[in-house]
Structure formats: structure tokens, C-alpha cells
Design a protein around this motif. Structure first.
Motif, mmCIF file in Angstrom:
data_model
loop_
_atom_site.group_PDB
_atom_site.id
_atom_site.type_symbol
_atom_site.label_atom_id
_atom_site.label_comp_id
_atom_site.label_asym_id
_atom_site.label_seq_id
_atom_site.Cartn_x
_atom_site.Cartn_y
_atom_site.Cartn_z
ATOM 1 N N GLY A 65 20.088 52.521 21.392
ATOM 2 C CA GLY A 65 21.322 53.104 20.885
ATOM 3 C C GLY A 65 22.233 53.693 21.928
ATOM 4 O O GLY A 65 22.973 54.645 21.651
ATOM 5 N N VAL A 66 22.212 53.130 23.147
ATOM 6 C CA VAL A 66 23.052 53.648 24.235
ATOM 7 C C VAL A 66 24.120 52.618 24.583
ATOM 8 O O VAL A 66 23.792 51.476 24.905
ATOM 9 N N PRO A 67 25.395 52.993 24.533
ATOM 10 C CA PRO A 67 26.471 52.049 24.864
ATOM 11 C C PRO A 67 26.388 51.545 26.298
ATOM 12 O O PRO A 67 25.829 52.200 27.182
ATOM 13 N N ALA A 68 26.969 50.405 26.538
ATOM 14 C CA ALA A 68 26.862 49.745 27.853
ATOM 15 C C ALA A 68 27.389 50.612 28.980
ATOM 16 O O ALA A 68 26.843 50.611 30.090
ATOM 17 N N ARG B 172 12.797 72.653 23.161
ATOM 18 C CA ARG B 172 13.697 73.116 24.219
ATOM 19 C C ARG B 172 14.933 72.234 24.318
ATOM 20 O O ARG B 172 16.025 72.696 24.677
ATOM 21 N N ALA B 173 14.775 70.948 24.012
ATOM 22 C CA ALA B 173 15.880 69.990 24.156
ATOM 23 C C ALA B 173 16.760 69.891 22.917
ATOM 24 O O ALA B 173 17.758 69.161 22.939
ATOM 25 N N GLU B 174 16.423 70.606 21.854
ATOM 26 C CA GLU B 174 17.184 70.468 20.606
ATOM 27 C C GLU B 174 18.666 70.741 20.800
ATOM 28 O O GLU B 174 19.527 70.057 20.230
ATOM 29 N N ALA B 175 19.006 71.733 21.624
ATOM 30 C CA ALA B 175 20.406 72.088 21.828
ATOM 31 C C ALA B 175 21.186 70.986 22.537
ATOM 32 O O ALA B 175 22.424 70.950 22.468
ATOM 33 N N LEU B 176 20.485 70.069 23.206
ATOM 34 C CA LEU B 176 21.155 68.985 23.929
ATOM 35 C C LEU B 176 21.389 67.761 23.057
ATOM 36 O O LEU B 176 22.052 66.808 23.498
ATOM 37 N N ALA C 218 26.496 61.388 29.360
ATOM 38 C CA ALA C 218 25.333 60.751 29.984
ATOM 39 C C ALA C 218 24.112 61.028 29.119
ATOM 40 O O ALA C 218 24.067 61.995 28.347
ATOM 41 N N VAL C 219 23.104 60.175 29.268
ATOM 42 C CA VAL C 219 21.884 60.277 28.471
ATOM 43 C C VAL C 219 20.683 60.358 29.403
ATOM 44 O O VAL C 219 20.628 59.676 30.432
ATOM 45 N N LEU C 220 19.720 61.199 29.034
ATOM 46 C CA LEU C 220 18.464 61.333 29.768
ATOM 47 C C LEU C 220 17.335 60.750 28.930
ATOM 48 O O LEU C 220 17.102 61.171 27.793
ATOM 49 N N TRP C 221 16.640 59.768 29.494
ATOM 50 C CA TRP C 221 15.463 59.189 28.847
ATOM 51 C C TRP C 221 14.216 59.791 29.482
ATOM 52 O O TRP C 221 14.050 59.743 30.705
ATOM 53 N N ARG D 112 21.578 64.340 21.168
ATOM 54 C CA ARG D 112 21.254 62.961 21.541
ATOM 55 C C ARG D 112 21.426 62.688 23.029
ATOM 56 O O ARG D 112 21.250 61.555 23.477
ATOM 57 N N ARG D 113 21.773 63.725 23.801
ATOM 58 C CA ARG D 113 21.855 63.544 25.256
ATOM 59 C C ARG D 113 20.483 63.394 25.885
ATOM 60 O O ARG D 113 20.366 63.003 27.046
ATOM 61 N N VAL D 114 19.426 63.732 25.129
ATOM 62 C CA VAL D 114 18.046 63.589 25.618
ATOM 63 C C VAL D 114 17.263 62.792 24.588
ATOM 64 O O VAL D 114 17.290 63.099 23.395
#
Length: 348
Positions: free
Chosen positions: A173-176, A224-228, A207-210, A230-232
Motif C-alpha cells: 500500500g505504498v505509492p511509487a 509506541r508507534a501509534e501516534a505515527l 515517508a514510510v518506515l518498514w 501509517r508512517r510506520v
């Protein structure tokens, strides 16, 4: 030469990656290889390729667990009849020594600083030779009183991606055009994902972190990542690392300690620059480019380095080219196998 690798597990970690590559390619140097481990997807892959694998219960740092593991390794030794046992890390070395009188050679992939002295006390009793995976790791061992170990730097047994960049991104689900940072690391305290998440919160832009890996801290890190939002994305344990590398733009590793992390070498071999903490052999790998080293436990420095590589394409491409040159020059698997072959034949 018959070589039995002993390792706690054969999942997605760096030591496991090295073992799988050595077992699969050792035949090029006249080895017959087998692996005794607690299992994992790499064990299944090796078995499917015709390499003997033997189950060993995890020792779990208990006396009873160590003895059970030693009995399992003894059965593997009886069935496979190796000329030499190659034990990966300290626990495997202890188990192997209890299991057999055949020569045991240890590959020391690294431990936390506080664990080096007790590791040395064990290795002095268990191992005919000790191999450090980087000069920095050898210095650790020597400083704790181990006679100078051999240094055979880790190498990359590269695998081509199965799917293309666009396909992998679409599946997640990450755009090109969205920049992606990838962290290949178990979700355990050593890897300091808390530092990485704090750094990611300071990275501006789309940007996205996998996070590819699993472990005991997953639930805590997800909270901890909930506030971020779909960025994580937590991807869990993945068997398609080559595909993820093809789809990412940079990789990041914020560990408190390492030996010589395969995640860094795999990233550079895939043309992906790295942001990593300056621990173990990481600084040596990136000395001629390939990314940025940052101090351990420093979210601000990590965020700044990530921002540069994610959003400055010329800088990213230059770092990627430098990293690829480094891997091709210094971390090819053939010198690694040749060095191990010479060492192991000398202790038979």
C-alpha cells in the motif's frame, strides 16, 4: 571435509543468513555441510536443497536446556560424523563442546559489552579456534583476555529479488513516489527500535518506515508507534528480504551493539544506502561511503541522516554507488569461504 554448523536458530537473523550461505555454497570448496539448529525458515530451505538438518531444542540459558541441546547435537554428530564443528556464537559453542570431542571452531558474531568477559571465559574452554567477524569484534575479545582470534569478515550471499519494486510497494500500500526506509532487525532490546521510532517522528515529509522483524518488544513498539499512524508499518518476520530491499530507498539500523551486521551488507549489495549506529564493524564498512554512521542512542542524528538520504536523490545515489563498490571489493563470499576452508582444514 564434513562440516557441521551449530546455531541456536535458523530464522531471519544475520548469523542465520551467513550459516545458510556457507552451507549452501560450501560444496564449491569440497565441503559436505549439515546444520544443527532450533529450526526456522532457513532450515526448511536448506533441507529442501538436500542439505542435512538436525533439530536442536533451544537452550534458553538454563542448565537443563543446555544439556538437552547437547544431547541433540551429539545425535547429529553421530549421524553426520563431521570432521569439524563450526559453532556460531557462545551458547552454541558450549553446547557443541559438551556434545563432542571433535574440533570445535567458534564464529563470534558479537555480544553486548558487559557479556564479553563471560563469553571469553567460556570460549577459552570450548573452542580450538575463535573467528571474529570484524576487527572491532576481535579487539573486544582480545581486550577481555582471549588470545588474538582470527578475523574473517562477514560476506554477502546475495539473492536477486523475485518481485519488482512496484509490485512490492503495491502489495504494502505504498505509492511509487513515496520514500521508504527499511529496518531489517529483530524486535529485541539490542536493536533499539525505540530510538528509531523517536527519530522517525522527527523526519519531516511524506515517508514510510518498514520494520521487518519480530520479537519480544513488538506489542510495546506498536503502542509506541501509534501516534505515527501509517508512517510506520510492522511487517513481521519476512523471507523476502531481497524484494523489500528492491522496494525501499534506504535502510536503517539503530543497534546498541553489533559484530558485523549482515543487514548492512545486504543493503549495500542491493544498492541501498544505510544509516546505522557506529558500533562493531559498521564504521569500517561505511568508511568509504555507502551511507551515514550515527552515535548510538541519538534520535536527532539518526533523523538528520535519514532525512538527507530519503529526500536528496543525488546524495542517495552517490552513497548507493559507493556502498556497492565496497561490498564488491571487500565482502565477496568467495574470500570468506576460502579463509574458512583453510582454517577448518588446519584443525581437522
Amino acid at each position: 571435509m564434513r562440516v557441521l554448523h551449530v546455531i541456536s536458530e535458523l530464522g531471519a537473523g544475520g548469523a542465520e543468513t551467513l550459516v545458510a550461505g556457507m552451507a549452501a555454497h560450501g560444496g564449491e570448496y569440497g565441503w559436505e555441510s549439515a546444520v544443527a539448529s532450533g529450526g526456522g525458515f532457513r532450515a526448511r530451505e536448506l533441507a529442501a536443497a538436500g542439505i542435512p538438518t538436525f533439530p536442536v531444542p533451544l537452550a534458553r540459558r538454563s542448565k537443563a536446556g543446555v544439556l538437552k541441546a547437547a544431547w541433540a547435537v551429539r545425535r547429529a554428530v553421530t549421524r553426520f560424523r563431521p570432521d569439524v564443528v563450526l559453532a556460531h556464537n557462545v551458547g552454541a559453542s558450549l553446547v557443541a563442546r559438551l556434545a563432542t570431542r571433535r574440533p570445535v571452531v567458534t564464529v563470534f558474531h558479537g555480544v553486548a559489552d558487559a557479556d564479553v568477559p563471560p563469553a571469553v571465559r567460556i570460549l577459552r574452554r570450548t573452542s580450538r579456534h575463535v573467528v571474529a567477524v570484524s576487527p572491532a569484534t576481535a579487539d573486544q575479545l582480545a581486550g577481555a583476555g582471549l588470545p588474538r582470534p582470527a578475523v574473517i569478515r562477514n560476506a554477502v550471499f546475495a539473492r536477486p529479488p523475485v518481485f519488482g519494486r512496484a509490485e512490492v510497494r503495491a502489495s504494502l500500500g505504498v505509492p511509487a513516489g513515496t520514500p521508504v526506509a527499511l529496518c531489517l532487525a529483530r524486535l529485541e532490546p539490542q536493536k533499539r527500535h525505540d530510538v528509531l521510532l523517536d527519530a522517525w517522528a522527527a523526519v519531516d515529509g511524506d515517508a514510510v518506515l518498514w520494520l521487518a522483524g519480530d520479537g519480544s518488544l513488538r506489542a510495546e513498539l506498536e503502542r509506541r508507534a501509534e501516534a505515527l499512524g501509517r508512517r510506520v508499518e510492522f511487517l513481521g518476520t519476512r523471507t523476502d528480504v531481497a524484494d523489500l530491499l528492491a522496494a525501499a530507498d534506504v535502510t536503517v539500523l539503530t543497534s546498541d551493539w553489533e559484530g558485523l551486521p549482515l543487514a548492512v551488507l545486504e543493503s549495500l549489495a542491493a544498492g541501498r544506502p544505510v544509516v546505522a549506529t557506529d558500533v562493531g564493524g559498521v564504521g569500517d564498512v561505511l568508511a568509504d561511503g555507502g551511507g551515514s554512521v550515527v552515535p548510538p542512542g541519538d534520535p536527532a542524528a539518526t533523523a538528520a541522516a535519514l532525512t538527507t538520504l530519503l529526500f536528496d536523490e543525488p546524495v542517495r545515489e552517490s552513497a548507493a554507488a559507493a556502498g556497492l563498490r565496497t561490498v564488491q571489493r571487500d565482502y565477496d563470499p568467495h574470500p570468506l569461504l576460502k579463509s574458512y576452508d583453510e582454517l577448518l582444514r588446519g584443525v581437522r
